[in-house]
Design an enzyme around this catalytic site. Structure first.
Site, PDB file in Angstrom:
ATOM      1  N   SER A 221      40.953 -46.760  47.118  1.00 22.24           N
ATOM      2  CA  SER A 221      40.893 -48.052  46.428  1.00 22.24           C
ATOM      3  C   SER A 221      39.740 -48.043  45.432  1.00 22.24           C
ATOM      4  O   SER A 221      38.658 -47.522  45.714  1.00 22.24           O
ATOM      5  CB  SER A 221      40.744 -49.194  47.437  1.00 22.24           C
ATOM      6  OG  SER A 221      39.617 -49.011  48.259  1.00 22.24           O
ATOM      7  N   GLY A 223      38.777 -51.004  43.469  1.00 26.94           N
ATOM      8  CA  GLY A 223      38.432 -52.347  43.035  1.00 26.94           C
ATOM      9  C   GLY A 223      39.310 -52.824  41.886  1.00 26.94           C
ATOM     10  O   GLY A 223      40.538 -52.667  41.906  1.00 26.94           O
ATOM     11  N   GLU A 225      39.799 -51.583  39.139  1.00 32.31           N
ATOM     12  CA  GLU A 225      40.468 -50.483  38.424  1.00 32.31           C
ATOM     13  C   GLU A 225      41.805 -50.103  39.048  1.00 32.31           C
ATOM     14  O   GLU A 225      42.574 -49.359  38.446  1.00 32.31           O
ATOM     15  CB  GLU A 225      39.558 -49.253  38.374  1.00 32.31           C
ATOM     16  CG  GLU A 225      38.263 -49.460  37.623  1.00 32.31           C
ATOM     17  CD  GLU A 225      38.489 -49.856  36.179  1.00 32.31           C
ATOM     18  OE1 GLU A 225      39.352 -49.233  35.525  1.00 32.31           O
ATOM     19  OE2 GLU A 225      37.827 -50.793  35.716  1.00 32.31           O
ATOM     20  N   GLY A 226      42.069 -50.575  40.272  1.00 35.69           N
ATOM     21  CA  GLY A 226      43.337 -50.250  40.914  1.00 35.69           C
ATOM     22  C   GLY A 226      43.154 -49.326  42.102  1.00 35.69           C
ATOM     23  O   GLY A 226      42.165 -49.408  42.822  1.00 35.69           O
ATOM     24  N   GLY A 252      39.767 -55.224  50.569  1.00 36.73           N
ATOM     25  CA  GLY A 252      40.144 -53.937  51.140  1.00 36.73           C
ATOM     26  C   GLY A 252      40.899 -54.092  52.452  1.00 36.73           C
ATOM     27  O   GLY A 252      41.841 -53.348  52.735  1.00 36.73           O
ATOM     28  N   ASP A 253      40.496 -55.082  53.253  1.00 39.64           N
ATOM     29  CA  ASP A 253      41.174 -55.337  54.527  1.00 39.64           C
ATOM     30  C   ASP A 253      42.609 -55.816  54.293  1.00 39.64           C
ATOM     31  O   ASP A 253      43.522 -55.465  55.051  1.00 39.64           O
ATOM     32  CB  ASP A 253      40.409 -56.389  55.330  1.00 39.64           C
ATOM     33  CG  ASP A 253      38.959 -56.000  55.543  1.00 39.64           C
ATOM     34  OD1 ASP A 253      38.668 -54.798  55.629  1.00 39.64           O
ATOM     35  OD2 ASP A 253      38.110 -56.915  55.610  1.00 39.64           O
TER      36      ASP A 253
END
Length: 313
Positions: A221, A223, A225-226, A252-253
């Site tokens: 991951s 952020g 940016e994809g 993220g979770d």
């Protein structure tokens, strides 16, 4: 069954201010309290997606009953181990004018040897063949650094798959035991290979090395940016979705929950990446670690799908 493991849960207290002035008295515009910890956050999103999970880990002190009541209210099966120490509180400060998000995270309770032993027994009895175990987040004091490796090995011996979202030594130890899937962010991936940062080509190269070790799926991951998803046959690049950001905590979770849901629903890798991107986008639009609804998540699916392309190896 999906089992989420949260070894160091926390009450997430979010303070929203127009502007933070360090060294001065600040007036808070709004607050919210959320039952948190990465595995618990995963369970909350899974519930919104219509999938029941079992949550385990450590709970103790004055917050233990608060968490247990909330888990019951939400509909998450509670298999937490009671401990003598106090479950921690984490403070999230949102500066709306600067669009800055600052976190103050407590270390959490010290886990006694007998409490850790009881947890291992509970975990071993809980995990069954065909289960999906999600190991995510940091660990409390007194917990050995190799615990994610130990829990991965135990689950695999029972015939379960393991999805790991961790950093540092916890991630390294889990990788040694070859989980089914890992989801490092770009900083965490750089950290385990001893670098400050990685460019896209380096991320893909390191992800491919993890796949060659036997890990079936690697999601990196990035952020805003994809993200990048790698399997033994494919690499997919997902461009970040442009959405208004309220809080990045729990994004993220939400992605991990989407991946777990996708694995259980037997989605193909591209479908899983699409749902993960949509879930992450919906999450950052919420305050605190409040889970996005299924409708909010699926509202981003078409846009997420359009922004995924294959990467030629």
């Amino acid at each position: 069954m999906i089992i989420t493991v949260t070894l160091n849960p926390a009450l997430d207290k979010t303070l929203v201010l127009n502007r933070v002035s360090m060294g001065e008295v600040n007036r808070v515009d709004s607050t919210r309290n959320d039952m948190g910890g990465k595995g618990i956050n995963v369970s909350k999103v899974l519930k919104e997606l219509g999938m029941i999970s079992t949550a385990t880990g450590f709970l103790g002190g004055i917050l233990e009953e608060v968490f247990r009541k909330e888990l019951k209210c939400i509909g998450i099966t509670d298999e937490f181990q009671s401990v003598s120490g106090n479950t921690r509180t984490n403070i999230k400060v949102v500066d709306e004018e600067r669009k800055e998000y600052t976190e103050f995270n407590e270390p959490g309770p010290e886990i006694l040897p007998e409490e850790l032993s009881d947890f291992y027994d509970k975990y071993h009895a809980l995990v069954k063949e065909g289960d999906l175990v999600v190991l995510s987040g940091g660990v409390s004091q007194g917990v050995p650094k190799e615990i994610y490796g130990t829990l991965t090995k135990m689950a695999k011996e029972k015939g379960a798959r393991v999805l790991v979202d961790a950093e540092g030594e916890a991630l390294v130890q889990a990788i040694h035991e070859i989980p089914y899937m890992v989801k490092p962010n770009e900083r965490e991936l750089a950290g385990i290979v001893g670098k400050e940062a990685l460019n896209v080509d380096e991320m893909i190269h390191e992800g491919e090395k993890l796949v060659k070790k036997g890990i079936q799926l690697v999601l990196i991951s990035r952020g805003a940016e994809g993200s990048i998803l790698l399997t033994d046959h494919h690499t997919f690049m997902a461009e970040g979705l442009k959405v208004p950001v309220r809080s990045t905590v729990g994004a993220g979770d939400a992605m991990v929950a989407a991946l777990a849901f996708g694995l259980e629903m037997k989605m193909n890798p591209k479908e899983m990446l699409t749902l993960a991107q949509a879930s992450g986008a919906a999450a950052v639009m919420k305050e605190g670690t409040q889970a996005a609804t299924k409708e909010e998540i699926y509202a981003h699916v078409k846009d997420a799908e359009r922004k995924i392309k294959g990467w030629k190896r």
